[in-house]
Design a protein around this motif. Structure first.
Motif, PDB file in Angstrom:
ATOM      1  N   ALA A   1       0.834  -1.201   0.000  1.00 17.16           N
ATOM      2  CA  ALA A   1       0.000   0.000   0.000  1.00 17.16           C
ATOM      3  C   ALA A   1       0.869   1.251   0.000  1.00 17.16           C
ATOM      4  O   ALA A   1       0.571   2.237  -0.688  1.00 17.16           O
ATOM      5  CB  ALA A   1      -0.915  -0.013   1.220  1.00 17.16           C
ATOM      6  N   LEU A   2       1.970   1.186   0.740  1.00 18.42           N
ATOM      7  CA  LEU A   2       2.900   2.322   0.789  1.00 18.42           C
ATOM      8  C   LEU A   2       3.492   2.574  -0.592  1.00 18.42           C
ATOM      9  O   LEU A   2       3.595   3.724  -1.052  1.00 18.42           O
ATOM     10  CB  LEU A   2       3.995   2.016   1.803  1.00 18.42           C
ATOM     11  N   ALA A   3       3.876   1.464  -1.261  1.00 20.33           N
ATOM     12  CA  ALA A   3       4.445   1.598  -2.603  1.00 20.33           C
ATOM     13  C   ALA A   3       3.413   2.201  -3.548  1.00 20.33           C
ATOM     14  O   ALA A   3       3.737   3.073  -4.380  1.00 20.33           O
ATOM     15  CB  ALA A   3       4.901   0.226  -3.096  1.00 20.33           C
ATOM     16  N   ARG A   4       2.135   1.756  -3.398  1.00 19.36           N
ATOM     17  CA  ARG A   4       1.083   2.321  -4.254  1.00 19.36           C
ATOM     18  C   ARG A   4       0.920   3.812  -3.987  1.00 19.36           C
ATOM     19  O   ARG A   4       0.776   4.612  -4.917  1.00 19.36           O
ATOM     20  CB  ARG A   4      -0.238   1.615  -3.959  1.00 19.36           C
TER      21      ARG A   4
ATOM     22  N   ALA B   1       1.226  13.604  -2.918  1.00 18.87           N
ATOM     23  CA  ALA B   1       1.624  13.980  -1.565  1.00 18.87           C
ATOM     24  C   ALA B   1       1.844  12.704  -0.751  1.00 18.87           C
ATOM     25  O   ALA B   1       0.942  12.249  -0.063  1.00 18.87           O
ATOM     26  CB  ALA B   1       0.534  14.827  -0.914  1.00 18.87           C
ATOM     27  N   PRO B   2       3.016  12.102  -0.906  1.00 16.18           N
ATOM     28  CA  PRO B   2       3.238  10.817  -0.229  1.00 16.18           C
ATOM     29  C   PRO B   2       3.280  10.979   1.289  1.00 16.18           C
ATOM     30  O   PRO B   2       3.545  12.072   1.800  1.00 16.18           O
ATOM     31  CB  PRO B   2       4.598  10.383  -0.763  1.00 16.18           C
ATOM     32  N   LEU B   3       3.030   9.890   1.931  1.00 19.39           N
ATOM     33  CA  LEU B   3       3.063   9.883   3.392  1.00 19.39           C
ATOM     34  C   LEU B   3       4.480  10.152   3.850  1.00 19.39           C
ATOM     35  O   LEU B   3       5.421   9.551   3.371  1.00 19.39           O
ATOM     36  CB  LEU B   3       2.637   8.516   3.916  1.00 19.39           C
ATOM     37  N   ALA B   4       4.641  11.080   4.754  1.00 18.44           N
ATOM     38  CA  ALA B   4       5.975  11.374   5.256  1.00 18.44           C
ATOM     39  C   ALA B   4       5.964  11.311   6.768  1.00 18.44           C
ATOM     40  O   ALA B   4       5.766  12.331   7.435  1.00 18.44           O
ATOM     41  CB  ALA B   4       6.426  12.746   4.780  1.00 18.44           C
TER      42      ALA B   4
ATOM     43  N   MET C   1      -3.663  -4.443  -2.412  1.00 21.72           N
ATOM     44  CA  MET C   1      -4.284  -3.744  -3.535  1.00 21.72           C
ATOM     45  C   MET C   1      -5.641  -3.164  -3.145  1.00 21.72           C
ATOM     46  O   MET C   1      -6.065  -2.149  -3.687  1.00 21.72           O
ATOM     47  CB  MET C   1      -4.484  -4.705  -4.727  1.00 21.72           C
ATOM     48  N   LEU C   2      -6.323  -3.818  -2.195  1.00 18.06           N
ATOM     49  CA  LEU C   2      -7.653  -3.340  -1.805  1.00 18.06           C
ATOM     50  C   LEU C   2      -7.595  -2.249  -0.744  1.00 18.06           C
ATOM     51  O   LEU C   2      -8.595  -1.600  -0.460  1.00 18.06           O
ATOM     52  CB  LEU C   2      -8.492  -4.508  -1.278  1.00 18.06           C
ATOM     53  N   THR C   3      -6.403  -2.086  -0.120  1.00 20.99           N
ATOM     54  CA  THR C   3      -6.307  -1.095   0.958  1.00 20.99           C
ATOM     55  C   THR C   3      -6.557   0.311   0.415  1.00 20.99           C
ATOM     56  O   THR C   3      -5.882   0.735  -0.516  1.00 20.99           O
ATOM     57  CB  THR C   3      -4.902  -1.146   1.585  1.00 20.99           C
ATOM     58  N   PRO C   4      -7.533   1.028   0.963  1.00 19.76           N
ATOM     59  CA  PRO C   4      -7.769   2.404   0.509  1.00 19.76           C
ATOM     60  C   PRO C   4      -6.624   3.306   0.969  1.00 19.76           C
ATOM     61  O   PRO C   4      -6.120   3.160   2.095  1.00 19.76           O
ATOM     62  CB  PRO C   4      -9.075   2.781   1.195  1.00 19.76           C
ATOM     63  N   LEU C   5      -6.202   4.208   0.079  1.00 17.03           N
ATOM     64  CA  LEU C   5      -5.114   5.124   0.418  1.00 17.03           C
ATOM     65  C   LEU C   5      -5.708   6.433   0.913  1.00 17.03           C
ATOM     66  O   LEU C   5      -6.856   6.758   0.615  1.00 17.03           O
ATOM     67  CB  LEU C   5      -4.266   5.369  -0.824  1.00 17.03           C
ATOM     68  N   PRO C   6      -4.923   7.181   1.663  1.00 20.17           N
ATOM     69  CA  PRO C   6      -5.425   8.493   2.108  1.00 20.17           C
ATOM     70  C   PRO C   6      -5.617   9.424   0.911  1.00 20.17           C
ATOM     71  O   PRO C   6      -4.870   9.331  -0.061  1.00 20.17           O
ATOM     72  CB  PRO C   6      -4.318   8.998   3.037  1.00 20.17           C
TER      73      PRO C   6
END
Lengths: 259, 422
Positions: free
Chosen positions: B330-333, B340-343, B415-420
């Motif tokens: 999920a992080l890679a996605r 705006a990637p997670l930091a 793949m199913l994990t929703p991203l912020p």
């Protein structure tokens, strides 16, 4: 030097040591076809090591082991594994069943390893379990069986592929007296009826006449008794008596058991 | 002394796990101190401080799981009987396990204490409660850590939680009624003698106890599936709720991470990870059953049945590992798609990495246990003359099936994990 033709299993001057501590010091033995030989001696006298050497599980440091006039001590690991799988059977002092397989699957394991079909293996294993009086436990796991029943399943596993030689290393050690007699009777009767050569190791053969008449010790069922002491063969006065007595009423009774 | 000797003569895997435990203890200690520092800086934001403290429970739980795995693995089964004969039986062995697991935890905490005190240990034992020497090592290491002076009693209390927790978890793992493999139940003379001695009734209960692993695995699979899907659904609906309430502030990354921590999105992720962990045993048992079905040959039969038996041993840790893998995916996605990637901060990032390593370490410990449990089977196959390649084929097949199943699980979840939202 070729082995004498009438000996199915023949060893000469076998030496073996575990990390320097000697276990066998020059043991020679010959076993004829269809014979039941009892191997006796106190704990630590080298019975198990001799059986392991004869069955090709370990290679002797010195000496020779021949099976059916072919050398075993010069064979590679894979060839010895094949020999064990196809020609030898092995019963341990504990049943050593695979806990996740049912009783019949445990008994059929050698046949499955030979590559026989699932149904044929199941049929053969079930018939052996029936003969050894544990046919009703065929679909149970070893956890649900009593120890004597487990040991009989182990006997069935050792006999299911009709081996030429059966090695039994103290097969009655964890059992009570009545169970001992049953397992030994079943084992020897099956071996006699199928002409299987048996090497039976046990440390509790009492060599007085009274004990021999009860077949709980196994000595009464044997044609011959070989005694080991500290890794060497020792000749006891009872030795010739056992051979002479083998055709006595007890031996005949064991032979006449229907299996 | 015995603890020290057993630690020094341990096999490399146990030493590696203890090193991991030490690092995890240090990392969690720093995280706890950062939480304390935040709470001191913002006395008004009680809820935010509480949420931060609650998030510290995740690495704590993983460290406890690693300590329990260590307690189950060490001392080795062959050493256990000797210790039992010497008087360190099932009653006292948990104490030994607790001591051996507390040692790396204490070392990690002591390390953190040294770093925060900056060599000014004498200041710790001063008369006033608030010691100026105790601050997080932000300036020294060049990390953006708060520089608030910390009260010594609170620091010591927080730092003692990790050793205490690891000790308790190790003792829990080493207790005699811990789920042990039924390995060689019939092969081991001790266990067989035990079941032989009892009357028929106790044999039945023994067999019944072993047999009920199936239903518990199935229930775990069901619960895990429900929790995972529930967590993923919660995470999927969270962004909509966030946009409705308008709490997402994109301009400040630090605030954004904080918002994320309190949002239902993260709660959904956590719930899904927990569900994946619960799914593990049932999934492994199910794949073992399928593998051993339909007239199997010896390889399929042995691989499938051993998989079913080892499912309770391996399943949890493998499920947790697949949750970590799903999180990485999920992080890679997020990195690939999001502008705006997670930091996360350095401390959060380091603790997350350590948590992943701890999960992997627990898997290693479980695999070692499973290998020990399989030793009687290898011995038996050698006795009856099975070719060596059979044993290798069984191991390869089992490992391949486990790998395929859990990779599929991790990929699906990742793949199913929703991203912020961005």
């Amino acid at each position: 030097m070729a082995a004498p033709p009438d000996d199915v299993l023949w060893a000469r001057g076998v030496h073996y040591a575990y990390d320097g501590s000697p276990a066998l010091q020059g043991v020679s033995i010959g076993v004829r076809e269809g014979e039941i030989v009892a191997l006796t001696g106190p704990r630590g006298s080298g019975k198990t090591t001799l059986l392991r050497c004869l069955s090709g599980q370990v290679l002797p440091e010195q000496g020779e082991v021949w099976f059916n006039s072919a050398p075993v001590h010069t064979l590679g690991r894979a060839a010895r594994e094949r020999l064990r799988l196809h020609r030898f059977g092995w019963i341990d002092s504990s049943p050593r069943l695979v806990p996740e397989l049912t009783a019949w699957e445990n008994a059929a394991l050698p046949l499955l390893l030979h590559g026989s079909g699932y149904r044929a293996a199941r049929r053969a294993a079930r018939s052996w379990l029936d003969r050894l009086d544990v046919g009703d436990c065929a679909s149970k796991r070893p956890d649900a069986l009593r120890q004597a029943q487990r040991q009989r399943v182990a006997v069935a596993r050792a006999l299911v592929h009709s081996p030429t030689v059966l090695f039994a290393d103290e097969p009655t050690a964890p059992l009570h007296q009545s169970d001992r007699a049953q397992v030994l009777r079943a084992l020897s009767a099956a071996a006699r009826s199928h002409g299987i050569t048996v090497l039976l190791a046990s440390h509790d053969f009492t060599l007085d006449q009274a004990a021999r008449t009860s077949d709980a010790t196994g000595a009464a069922l044997a044609d011959r008794i070989v005694t080991l002491t500290d890794g060497r063969r020792s000749r006891t006065p009872a030795h010739s008596g056992a051979a002479a007595r083998s055709a006595g009423p007890e031996g005949a009774a064991a032979c006449s058991l229907s299996v | 002394m015995l603890t020290l000797r057993l630690t020094l003569t341990a096999p490399p895997l146990a030493l590696l796990l203890r090193l991991l435990l030490l690092c995890a203890s240090a990392g969690i200690g720093l995280l706890l101190l950062a939480t304390l520092s935040y709470a001191l800086e913002h006395p008004g934001h009680r809820a935010a401080a509480l949420v931060r403290l609650l998030w510290c429970l995740v690495p704590l739980a993983v460290a406890a799981q690693l300590a329990a795995a260590l307690g189950r693995t060490e001392p080795r089964p062959e050493a256990r009987s000797g210790l039992d004969a010497a008087g360190l039986g099932p009653a006292r062995l948990p104490l030994l396990a607790a001591r051996t697991a507390a040692a790396p935890g204490l070392a990690g905490s002591a390390l953190v204490l040294l770093v925060t005190a900056r060599g000014d240990i004498g200041g710790l034992f001063g008369t006033d409660g608030s010691v100026h020497g105790l601050t997080l090592p932000g300036a020294a290491t060049g990390l953006p850590l708060p520089e608030q002076p910390l009260p010594a009693p609170a620091v010591v209390t927080l730092l003692s939680t990790v050793p205490l927790l690891t000790a308790l978890a190790a003792a829990w793992g080493a207790r005699s009624s811990a789920p042990a493999p039924a390995a060689g139940a019939a092969a081991e003379p001790g266990t067989s003698a035990r079941s032989h001695r009892g009357p028929a009734g106790s044999e039945q209960t023994l067999a019944g106890r072993r047999d009920d692993s199936g239903p518990s695995c199935r229930a775990g699979l069901l619960w895990g599936a429900v929790l995972t899907s529930g967590g993923l659904l919660l995470a999927a609906y969270a962004p909509q709720m966030a946009t409705v309430t308008g709490t997402a502030r994109l301009e400040d990354r630090a605030v954004r991470i904080e918002d994320l921590a309190t949002s239902p999105l993260a709660a959904g992720w956590l719930l899904a990870a927990f569900g994946l962990m619960l799914t593990g045993p049932g999934l492994a048992a199910l794949s073992g059953r399928l593998l051993g079905a339909l007239r199997p040959g010896p390889v399929r039969l042995l691989a499938g049945r051993t998989l079913v038996r080892e499912a309770p041993l391996l399943g949890r840790s493998l499920g947790a590992l697949s949750a970590v893998a799903a999180a990485l995916l999920a992080l890679a996605r997020a990195r690939l798609t999001g502008d705006a990637p997670l930091a996360p901060g350095p401390l959060v990032g380091a603790t997350a990495t350590l948590t992943g390593c701890c999960v992997a370490g627990a898997v290693l410990a479980a695999l070692t246990r499973a290998r020990h449990a399989r030793a009687p089977l290898g011995e038996l196959l050698d006795r009856i003359g099975a070719p060596r390649r059979l044993g290798r084929a069984v191991t390869l097949l089992r490992a391949g099936v486990l790998w395929a199943v859990f990779t599929a699980l991790a990929t699906t979840a990742g793949m199913l994990t929703p991203l912020p939202p961005h």
